[in-house]
Design a protein around this motif. Sequence first.
Motif, mmCIF file in Angstrom:
data_model
loop_
_atom_site.group_PDB
_atom_site.id
_atom_site.type_symbol
_atom_site.label_atom_id
_atom_site.label_comp_id
_atom_site.label_asym_id
_atom_site.label_seq_id
_atom_site.Cartn_x
_atom_site.Cartn_y
_atom_site.Cartn_z
ATOM 1 N N VAL A 162 0.877 -1.177 0.000
ATOM 2 C CA VAL A 162 0.000 0.000 0.000
ATOM 3 C C VAL A 162 0.916 1.229 0.000
ATOM 4 N N PHE A 163 0.649 2.177 -0.887
ATOM 5 C CA PHE A 163 1.517 3.354 -0.995
ATOM 6 C C PHE A 163 0.957 4.592 -0.298
ATOM 7 N N GLY A 164 1.863 5.346 0.312
ATOM 8 C CA GLY A 164 1.536 6.661 0.839
ATOM 9 C C GLY A 164 2.707 7.584 0.559
ATOM 10 N N THR A 165 2.506 8.877 0.723
ATOM 11 C CA THR A 165 3.586 9.806 0.399
ATOM 12 C C THR A 165 3.413 11.150 1.108
ATOM 13 N N TRP A 166 4.511 11.868 1.206
ATOM 14 C CA TRP A 166 4.498 13.277 1.632
ATOM 15 C C TRP A 166 5.107 14.076 0.494
ATOM 16 N N ASP A 167 4.597 15.270 0.251
ATOM 17 C CA ASP A 167 5.246 16.131 -0.744
ATOM 18 C C ASP A 167 4.867 17.588 -0.507
ATOM 19 N N VAL A 168 5.763 18.473 -0.930
ATOM 20 C CA VAL A 168 5.488 19.913 -0.776
ATOM 21 C C VAL A 168 4.443 20.377 -1.788
ATOM 22 N N TYR A 169 4.232 19.575 -2.850
ATOM 23 C CA TYR A 169 3.199 19.898 -3.834
ATOM 24 C C TYR A 169 1.996 18.986 -3.581
ATOM 25 N N PRO A 170 0.757 19.538 -3.636
ATOM 26 C CA PRO A 170 -0.424 18.756 -3.224
ATOM 27 C C PRO A 170 -0.953 17.787 -4.280
ATOM 28 N N GLN A 171 -0.410 17.817 -5.510
ATOM 29 C CA GLN A 171 -0.952 16.959 -6.575
ATOM 30 C C GLN A 171 -0.903 15.482 -6.186
ATOM 31 N N ASN A 172 -1.965 14.748 -6.540
ATOM 32 C CA ASN A 172 -1.962 13.316 -6.250
ATOM 33 C C ASN A 172 -0.968 12.595 -7.167
ATOM 34 N N ALA A 173 -0.753 11.299 -6.885
ATOM 35 C CA ALA A 173 0.294 10.554 -7.606
ATOM 36 C C ALA A 173 0.012 10.464 -9.111
ATOM 37 N N PHE A 174 -1.258 10.437 -9.504
ATOM 38 C CA PHE A 174 -1.572 10.411 -10.941
ATOM 39 C C PHE A 174 -1.151 11.724 -11.598
ATOM 40 N N GLN A 175 -1.546 12.839 -10.983
ATOM 41 C CA GLN A 175 -1.173 14.150 -11.542
ATOM 42 C C GLN A 175 0.350 14.315 -11.575
ATOM 43 N N ALA A 176 1.001 13.876 -10.502
ATOM 44 C CA ALA A 176 2.462 14.012 -10.417
ATOM 45 C C ALA A 176 3.160 13.151 -11.465
ATOM 46 N N ALA A 177 2.625 11.948 -11.702
ATOM 47 C CA ALA A 177 3.216 11.051 -12.711
ATOM 48 C C ALA A 177 3.064 11.644 -14.110
ATOM 49 N N MET A 178 1.905 12.232 -14.373
ATOM 50 C CA MET A 178 1.670 12.862 -15.677
ATOM 51 C C MET A 178 2.596 14.064 -15.847
ATOM 52 N N TYR A 179 2.711 14.843 -14.791
ATOM 53 C CA TYR A 179 3.544 16.048 -14.835
ATOM 54 C C TYR A 179 5.026 15.696 -15.040
ATOM 55 N N ALA A 180 5.459 14.598 -14.434
ATOM 56 C CA ALA A 180 6.881 14.218 -14.502
ATOM 57 C C ALA A 180 7.303 13.834 -15.920
ATOM 58 N N PRO A 215 -0.611 13.208 -1.417
ATOM 59 C CA PRO A 215 0.482 13.505 -0.476
ATOM 60 C C PRO A 215 0.021 14.182 0.810
ATOM 61 N N MET A 216 0.548 13.679 1.916
ATOM 62 C CA MET A 216 0.371 14.359 3.201
ATOM 63 C C MET A 216 1.276 15.593 3.162
ATOM 64 N N ALA A 217 0.954 16.588 3.972
ATOM 65 C CA ALA A 217 1.777 17.807 4.003
ATOM 66 C C ALA A 217 3.194 17.450 4.441
ATOM 67 N N ALA A 218 4.170 18.012 3.743
ATOM 68 C CA ALA A 218 5.569 17.685 4.011
ATOM 69 C C ALA A 218 6.126 18.478 5.187
ATOM 70 N N ALA A 219 7.079 17.862 5.881
ATOM 71 C CA ALA A 219 7.880 18.594 6.880
ATOM 72 C C ALA A 219 9.010 19.212 6.069
ATOM 73 N N PHE A 220 8.985 20.530 5.931
ATOM 74 C CA PHE A 220 9.848 21.173 4.932
ATOM 75 C C PHE A 220 10.482 22.444 5.475
ATOM 76 N N ASP A 221 11.704 22.682 5.052
ATOM 77 C CA ASP A 221 12.411 23.916 5.400
ATOM 78 C C ASP A 221 13.060 24.408 4.119
ATOM 79 N N LYS A 222 12.573 25.536 3.626
ATOM 80 C CA LYS A 222 13.030 26.042 2.326
ATOM 81 C C LYS A 222 14.546 26.261 2.266
ATOM 82 N N ASN A 223 15.157 26.525 3.398
ATOM 83 C CA ASN A 223 16.612 26.728 3.400
ATOM 84 C C ASN A 223 17.373 25.481 2.958
#
Length: 435
Positions: free
Chosen positions: A77-95, A115-123
């Motif tokens: 079963v797949f899950g993910t976090w990403d700074v961009y909210p697009q689902n895996a289908f949209q992200a795969a198409m975009y890639a 994607p769940m919201a990412a733990a992110f630091d722009k620096n």
Amino acid sequence: MNQTNVSPAAGKLGILCVGCGAVATTFMTGVLMTRKGLAKPVGSMTQYDKIRVGKGKDKKYLHYGDIVPLAKLDDIVFGTWDVYPQNAFQAAMYAEVLKEKDILPVKDELEKIVPMAAAFDKNYAKRLDGDNVKACKTRWEMVEALRKDIKNFKESNNCSRIVVIWAASTEIYVPVNEKVHGTLKALEEAMKADDREHVAPSMCYAYAALKEGAPFIMGAPNTTVDIPAMWELAEQTKLPIAGKDFKTGQTLVKSGFAPIIGTRCLGLSGWFSTNILGNRDGLVLDEPDNFRTKEVSKLSTLETILKPENQPDLYTDYYHKVRINYYPPRNDNKEGWDNIDIFGWMNYPMQIKINFLCRDSILAAPLLLDLTLLSDLAARAGRYGIQRFLSFFLKSPMHDYTQGEEAVNNLYQQYTMLKNAIREMGGYDADEEID
């Protein structure tokens, strides 16, 4: 099957990818398509490779899954976090790594991977600008939020086990700092004090994963789990950790080709490696601080294979240079170009040129599958701490540098380590030696 002490791969295995970009979506799509019988998992050792077990009249060649209890593709079963909210289908198409015809048959399943919201630091990745980000005030809050994500995902998807794998961008270089990274206590204090200089967001993911009983794999060259504090945590939680940096194109060539030069006792004057790539990876690596992290991992390969102390006549003074150039028109289709200056009999010079026109995510996807399945296996086999047998899949394999240990980068030695570990976990003798 031989007698093995590994607990069975019962129930569902949740694979949580940090990052839902080209690599992660190519991996997910490939697994889902393979499950439907619409694609083949080419490049995956766990799905294709056969290992010899036993000797003499007892000798046989078996797939990994016939030697040890591996999780089945149907149970993932797949899950993910990403700074961009697009689902895996949209992200795969975009890639734009895979063609539409290879994504559309699993569109429904991919759309559910949001994607769940990412733990992110722009620096740590200045070129990324997503807004699907956790509003955490401190590093410790990041850890707690991520632990909650893992717990919730496991429960809501009815998973019996979880593996977390980093398939996100390369962070800026974080040198190992003894005061912060030397012990688990110091690292936890730094997280609570919100020490953003020494605690990368990736360390929060690794810490959260291990605390929630999930093996953690570092697929970028980040310092993340390559510190004594994390080794201590892995020991405490009795969980496997692996890293760092997926060995996809150029370094795979280097770790396989350098042994040819060494075994044949030819000399080396210089090895110049350059890469051109587009995609998000190339964009992030265009930032000098992020490139520095990658450079350190790519440079270490050669130096552990062709050693001046073993052969002073042949390897004392070679020049090794690695370059990565961001070139948007290539997108995911990377070009790795190597110029190797060697010398032979009576010091006469020769040259070797290798031009590898590779697809980065196509080479990386099977590595994600193998690393997650084998880390899950290692956990069920009671193996914890640094998993050296997974060095085969990694550019800069983890090792205990505090004890002067050196990474094994020779591809054929790494393969022997991998086979021996599978044999052992399957209840057979680890009967090959590394010279």
